[in-house]
Design a protein around this motif. Structure first.
Motif, PDB file in Angstrom:
ATOM      1  N   UNK A  38     -10.290  -2.075   3.006  1.00  9.99           N
ATOM      2  CA  UNK A  38      -9.248  -1.784   4.239  1.00  9.99           C
ATOM      3  C   UNK A  38      -9.833  -0.369   4.959  1.00  9.99           C
ATOM      4  N   UNK A  39      -9.236   0.162   6.005  1.00  9.52           N
ATOM      5  CA  UNK A  39      -9.546   1.519   6.521  1.00  9.52           C
ATOM      6  C   UNK A  39      -8.033   1.995   7.218  1.00  9.52           C
ATOM      7  N   UNK A  40      -8.149   3.074   6.950  1.00 10.81           N
ATOM      8  CA  UNK A  40      -6.417   3.961   7.463  1.00 10.81           C
ATOM      9  C   UNK A  40      -6.687   5.065   7.435  1.00 10.81           C
ATOM     10  N   UNK A  41      -5.468   5.821   9.045  1.00  9.13           N
ATOM     11  CA  UNK A  41      -5.977   7.109   9.181  1.00  9.13           C
ATOM     12  C   UNK A  41      -5.078   7.456   8.316  1.00  9.13           C
ATOM     13  N   UNK A  42      -4.271   7.497   7.435  1.00 10.23           N
ATOM     14  CA  UNK A  42      -3.889   8.190   6.306  1.00 10.23           C
ATOM     15  C   UNK A  42      -4.823   8.679   4.913  1.00 10.23           C
ATOM     16  N   UNK A  43      -4.146  10.171   5.066  1.00  3.11           N
ATOM     17  CA  UNK A  43      -5.105  10.819   4.328  1.00  3.11           C
ATOM     18  C   UNK A  43      -5.731  10.487   2.880  1.00  3.11           C
ATOM     19  N   UNK A  44      -6.557  10.224   2.071  1.00  2.00           N
ATOM     20  CA  UNK A  44      -7.186  10.008   1.111  1.00  2.00           C
ATOM     21  C   UNK A  44      -6.034  10.576   0.157  1.00  2.00           C
ATOM     22  N   UNK A  45      -5.419  11.414  -0.349  1.00  2.00           N
ATOM     23  CA  UNK A  45      -4.374  11.802  -1.391  1.00  2.00           C
ATOM     24  C   UNK A  45      -2.815  11.124  -0.965  1.00  2.00           C
ATOM     25  N   UNK A  46      -3.140  11.093   0.577  1.00  3.07           N
ATOM     26  CA  UNK A  46      -1.695   9.502   0.398  1.00  3.07           C
ATOM     27  C   UNK A  46      -1.960   8.451   0.657  1.00  3.07           C
ATOM     28  N   UNK A  47      -2.662   7.978   0.458  1.00  2.00           N
ATOM     29  CA  UNK A  47      -3.492   6.281   0.149  1.00  2.00           C
ATOM     30  C   UNK A  47      -3.132   6.339  -1.072  1.00  2.00           C
ATOM     31  N   UNK A  48      -3.962   7.144  -1.663  1.00  3.65           N
ATOM     32  CA  UNK A  48      -3.837   7.288  -3.668  1.00  3.65           C
ATOM     33  C   UNK A  48      -2.676   7.616  -4.083  1.00  3.65           C
ATOM     34  N   UNK A  49      -1.635   8.378  -3.534  1.00  2.00           N
ATOM     35  CA  UNK A  49      -0.284   8.388  -4.037  1.00  2.00           C
ATOM     36  C   UNK A  49       0.309   6.977  -4.098  1.00  2.00           C
ATOM     37  N   UNK A  50       0.488   6.461  -3.100  1.00  2.00           N
ATOM     38  CA  UNK A  50       0.340   4.789  -2.936  1.00  2.00           C
ATOM     39  C   UNK A  50       0.438   3.600  -3.826  1.00  2.00           C
ATOM     40  N   UNK A  51      -1.186   3.697  -4.093  1.00  2.00           N
ATOM     41  CA  UNK A  51      -2.045   2.291  -4.531  1.00  2.00           C
ATOM     42  C   UNK A  51      -2.074   2.661  -5.449  1.00  2.00           C
ATOM     43  N   UNK A  52      -2.135   4.433  -5.971  1.00  2.00           N
ATOM     44  CA  UNK A  52      -2.684   4.447  -7.605  1.00  2.00           C
ATOM     45  C   UNK A  52      -1.785   3.958  -8.319  1.00  2.00           C
ATOM     46  N   UNK A  53      -0.733   4.459  -7.847  1.00  2.00           N
ATOM     47  CA  UNK A  53       0.569   3.673  -9.115  1.00  2.00           C
ATOM     48  C   UNK A  53       0.218   2.013  -8.728  1.00  2.00           C
ATOM     49  N   UNK A  54       0.240   1.105  -9.272  1.00  2.00           N
ATOM     50  CA  UNK A  54      -0.323   0.011  -9.390  1.00  2.00           C
ATOM     51  C   UNK A  54       1.127  -1.235  -9.592  1.00  2.00           C
ATOM     52  N   UNK A  55       1.781   0.014  -9.566  1.00  2.00           N
ATOM     53  CA  UNK A  55       3.507  -0.895  -9.575  1.00  2.00           C
ATOM     54  C   UNK A  55       4.284  -0.904  -8.359  1.00  2.00           C
ATOM     55  N   UNK A  56       3.088  -0.333  -7.317  1.00  2.00           N
ATOM     56  CA  UNK A  56       3.470  -1.025  -5.573  1.00  2.00           C
ATOM     57  C   UNK A  56       2.117  -1.822  -5.404  1.00  2.00           C
ATOM     58  N   UNK A  57       1.721  -2.353  -6.332  1.00  2.00           N
ATOM     59  CA  UNK A  57       0.794  -4.051  -5.745  1.00  2.00           C
ATOM     60  C   UNK A  57       1.686  -4.877  -5.500  1.00  2.00           C
TER      61      UNK A  57
END
Length: 184
Positions: A38-57
């Protein structure tokens, strides 16, 4: 077993070749690899913050009914998540544990349930002014269920594709919430 006799994994591997499937043979275990991007215009840090917390899966993977963090603190190596998955008409419980955590760039989780083991690798890379997310899941069925693995490929691929669609949709929703309009 006598020398020269084919093993069960020889036969399973032959079925995998006959089916044209992408399987990995490691230590006599047959694994199915699923990859979505998946590609997004969001920054890598921002995307990681959401997906890196697997509680959001469960917010983006339609195959996940619920996901709860089972340990205290911020996500890091050792953090565990309890998931309930929907697979056909069944609910499967799995626990995922973070085994590698490189803030902003990579997260590796190992999951286990009564009939399945998984290793999920999520990579985050800069792409243009946004981020490329690559999600790879290596799945292996355990116990007697492992003999059905060659025949489960198409069903598991659909599950992976739906998760990829959900991830892309969720990232788009996050872009909209951040005021980013990518309609060109």
């Amino acid at each position: 077993m006598r020398s020269g006799q084919p093993s069960v994994t020889d036969y399973v591997g032959q079925y995998a070749v006959m089916l044209g499937a992408e399987y990995l043979m490691t230590k006599e275990v047959l694994m199915i690899r699923l990859t979505e991007t998946a590609t997004t215009s969001l920054s890598r840090e921002e995307v990681f913050r959401y997906i890196g917390d697997f509680g959001n899966v469960n917010r983006w993977d339609p195959g996940v009914i619920s996901a709860e963090k089972a340990t205290a603190g911020d996500p890091s190596v050792g953090t565990a998540y309890d998931l309930v998955l929907s697979f056909g008409d069944r609910e499967l419980k799995m626990q995922y544990v973070i085994t590698e955590y490189e803030a902003g760039s990579k997260i590796v989780l190992e999951g286990s349930g009564s009939r399945v083991k998984a290793v999920d690798v999520i990579d985050f890379m800069d792409e243009g002014e946004g981020t490329l997310v690559t999600y790879t899941a290596d799945l292996s069925l355990t116990g007697v269920a492992r003999f059905a693995e060659p025949f489960m490929r198409s069903r598991l691929e659909r599950v992976g594709e739906q998760a990829g669609i959900g991830l892309r949709r969720w990232l788009n929703e996050l872009e909209v919430a951040a005021g980013i309009d990518n309609r060109a």
